[in-house]
Design a protein around this motif. Structure first.
Motif, PDB file in Angstrom:
ATOM      1  N   ILE A   1       0.851  -1.198   0.000  1.00 51.71           N
ATOM      2  CA  ILE A   1       0.000   0.000   0.000  1.00 51.71           C
ATOM      3  C   ILE A   1       0.886   1.248   0.000  1.00 51.71           C
ATOM      4  N   GLY A   2       1.972   1.203   0.787  1.00 49.57           N
ATOM      5  CA  GLY A   2       2.896   2.338   0.838  1.00 49.57           C
ATOM      6  C   GLY A   2       3.546   2.612  -0.511  1.00 49.57           C
ATOM      7  N   LEU A   3       3.840   1.548  -1.266  1.00 51.74           N
ATOM      8  CA  LEU A   3       4.462   1.700  -2.583  1.00 51.74           C
ATOM      9  C   LEU A   3       3.436   1.887  -3.699  1.00 51.74           C
ATOM     10  N   LYS A   4       2.161   1.894  -3.312  1.00 53.82           N
ATOM     11  CA  LYS A   4       1.046   2.034  -4.258  1.00 53.82           C
ATOM     12  C   LYS A   4       0.968   0.847  -5.233  1.00 53.82           C
ATOM     13  N   LEU A   5       1.443  -0.315  -4.776  1.00 55.38           N
ATOM     14  CA  LEU A   5       1.250  -1.536  -5.554  1.00 55.38           C
ATOM     15  C   LEU A   5      -0.177  -2.036  -5.401  1.00 55.38           C
ATOM     16  N   TYR A   6      -0.769  -1.760  -4.245  1.00 62.21           N
ATOM     17  CA  TYR A   6      -2.156  -2.121  -3.955  1.00 62.21           C
ATOM     18  C   TYR A   6      -2.922  -0.851  -3.595  1.00 62.21           C
ATOM     19  N   PRO A   7      -4.220  -0.846  -3.875  1.00 66.74           N
ATOM     20  CA  PRO A   7      -5.047   0.253  -3.367  1.00 66.74           C
ATOM     21  C   PRO A   7      -5.234   0.081  -1.859  1.00 66.74           C
ATOM     22  N   TRP A   8      -5.523   1.165  -1.156  1.00 64.79           N
ATOM     23  CA  TRP A   8      -5.603   1.069   0.307  1.00 64.79           C
ATOM     24  C   TRP A   8      -6.647   0.068   0.816  1.00 64.79           C
ATOM     25  N   PRO A   9      -7.777  -0.205   0.091  1.00 67.38           N
ATOM     26  CA  PRO A   9      -8.711  -1.217   0.626  1.00 67.38           C
ATOM     27  C   PRO A   9      -8.132  -2.626   0.690  1.00 67.38           C
TER      28      PRO A   9
ATOM     29  N   ALA B   1      -6.018  -3.459   2.524  1.00 63.88           N
ATOM     30  CA  ALA B   1      -5.826  -3.667   3.960  1.00 63.88           C
ATOM     31  C   ALA B   1      -6.931  -4.539   4.554  1.00 63.88           C
ATOM     32  N   LEU B   2      -8.006  -4.763   3.810  1.00 59.60           N
ATOM     33  CA  LEU B   2      -9.060  -5.669   4.274  1.00 59.60           C
ATOM     34  C   LEU B   2      -8.492  -7.071   4.542  1.00 59.60           C
ATOM     35  N   ALA B   3      -7.345  -7.380   3.952  1.00 58.76           N
ATOM     36  CA  ALA B   3      -6.699  -8.676   4.183  1.00 58.76           C
ATOM     37  C   ALA B   3      -6.408  -8.902   5.667  1.00 58.76           C
ATOM     38  N   PHE B   4      -6.281  -7.818   6.436  1.00 60.11           N
ATOM     39  CA  PHE B   4      -6.020  -7.955   7.877  1.00 60.11           C
ATOM     40  C   PHE B   4      -7.186  -8.616   8.604  1.00 60.11           C
ATOM     41  N   ALA B   5      -8.354  -8.634   7.983  1.00 67.06           N
ATOM     42  CA  ALA B   5      -9.502  -9.316   8.601  1.00 67.06           C
ATOM     43  C   ALA B   5      -9.272 -10.814   8.725  1.00 67.06           C
ATOM     44  N   SER B   6      -8.294 -11.334   7.978  1.00 67.13           N
ATOM     45  CA  SER B   6      -7.972 -12.763   8.057  1.00 67.13           C
ATOM     46  C   SER B   6      -7.057 -13.079   9.237  1.00 67.13           C
ATOM     47  N   GLY B   7      -6.590 -12.045   9.933  1.00 71.84           N
ATOM     48  CA  GLY B   7      -5.650 -12.221  11.031  1.00 71.84           C
ATOM     49  C   GLY B   7      -6.070 -13.233  12.086  1.00 71.84           C
TER      50      GLY B   7
ATOM     51  N   MET C   1      -8.997  -5.579  -3.058  1.00 68.23           N
ATOM     52  CA  MET C   1      -8.477  -5.119  -4.347  1.00 68.23           C
ATOM     53  C   MET C   1      -9.613  -4.718  -5.287  1.00 68.23           C
ATOM     54  N   LEU C   2     -10.696  -5.496  -5.290  1.00 64.76           N
ATOM     55  CA  LEU C   2     -11.842  -5.182  -6.144  1.00 64.76           C
ATOM     56  C   LEU C   2     -12.501  -3.875  -5.719  1.00 64.76           C
ATOM     57  N   ILE C   3     -12.612  -3.659  -4.418  1.00 70.48           N
ATOM     58  CA  ILE C   3     -13.166  -2.389  -3.915  1.00 70.48           C
ATOM     59  C   ILE C   3     -12.285  -1.232  -4.392  1.00 70.48           C
ATOM     60  N   GLY C   4     -10.959  -1.458  -4.340  1.00 70.73           N
ATOM     61  CA  GLY C   4     -10.027  -0.416  -4.756  1.00 70.73           C
ATOM     62  C   GLY C   4     -10.175  -0.035  -6.221  1.00 70.73           C
ATOM     63  N   LEU C   5     -10.622  -0.964  -7.049  1.00 69.92           N
ATOM     64  CA  LEU C   5     -10.814  -0.655  -8.466  1.00 69.92           C
ATOM     65  C   LEU C   5     -11.910   0.371  -8.705  1.00 69.92           C
ATOM     66  N   TYR C   6     -12.852   0.455  -7.777  1.00 68.88           N
ATOM     67  CA  TYR C   6     -14.009   1.316  -7.982  1.00 68.88           C
ATOM     68  C   TYR C   6     -13.970   2.573  -7.111  1.00 68.88           C
ATOM     69  N   LEU C   7     -12.846   2.807  -6.470  1.00 67.27           N
ATOM     70  CA  LEU C   7     -12.718   4.025  -5.639  1.00 67.27           C
ATOM     71  C   LEU C   7     -11.891   5.080  -6.361  1.00 67.27           C
TER      72      LEU C   7
END
Length: 198
Positions: free
Chosen positions: A138-146, A148-154, A192-198
């Motif tokens: 996210i910091g390198l802008k390789l991924y959109p900020w959403p 971070a939803l991956a943290f829900a798998s923690g 990632m899909l959410i990030g496509l539409y933001l």
């Protein structure tokens, strides 16, 4: 595409074939995760961007021209690391559970060199490193900020990590490695899909 695919197929064949199959060596986790984790991710990106953005191979008369954008390839590799780590963990889990049987059969996997205890520590480090990659990505802008939803798998990954510490019986814990892969990637994909539409 053909050259890369042939390389991956060759690695797949050598994984179980020949006098020294990869599956009997301490390279199984590394090569399988690179082919399945990075390789598939790379090919997906490669077919969706202009050829000169990653790797290009062209024939110009008698010349064969090879072009590599090493910085973009490194960035794709970094972006693929969560899948690399979680696929490596599938192989690592299998070898942790088969430790005794593998030794009896002369299979010298990574676990035969580092032992089950360190194997479990490596498994957990690999799983939790996925979240570090998300932050860096996210910091390198390789991924959109959403993403971070991956943290829900923690909670799932933590619970499954404790389960492996308690038992190394394959029928009890192997499914948790598959669950980690599905749950993490599921939340990551939705983000990632959410990030496509933001």
């Amino acid at each position: 595409m053909l050259a890369i695919s042939v390389l991956f197929i060759l690695i797949g064949i050598l994984y179980t074939y020949g006098p020294f199959p990869i599956s009997r060596l301490p390279l199984g986790e590394l090569l399988s995760s690179l082919v399945l984790g990075f390789g598939n991710f790379f090919l997906t990106v490669y077919v969706n961007v202009p050829a000169d953005q990653l790797v290009d191979l062209r024939f110009d008369g008698p010349l064969m021209l090879f072009q590599l954008n090493w910085l973009n390839v490194i960035l794709v590799f970094v972006a693929s690391l969560p899948t690399v780590f979680l696929i490596a963990n599938l192989m690592l889990m299998n070898n942790i559970c088969d430790y005794t049987v593998d030794l009896e059969n002369g299979r010298h996997t990574l676990i035969s060199y580092i032992g089950q205890k360190r194997g479990i520590q490596l498994y957990q480090l690999s799983a939790y490193s996925c979240y570090v990659v998300i932050i860096v990505g996210i910091g390198l802008k390789l991924y959109p900020w959403p993403a971070a939803l991956a943290f829900a798998s923690g909670p799932t990954l933590l619970r499954n990590g404790f389960a492996l510490q308690k038992s190394q019986e394959k029928r009890v814990v192997f499914g948790t490695a598959v669950q980690n892969l599905i749950v993490f990637n599921g939340f990551w994909l939705v983000g990632m899909l959410i990030g496509l539409y933001l």
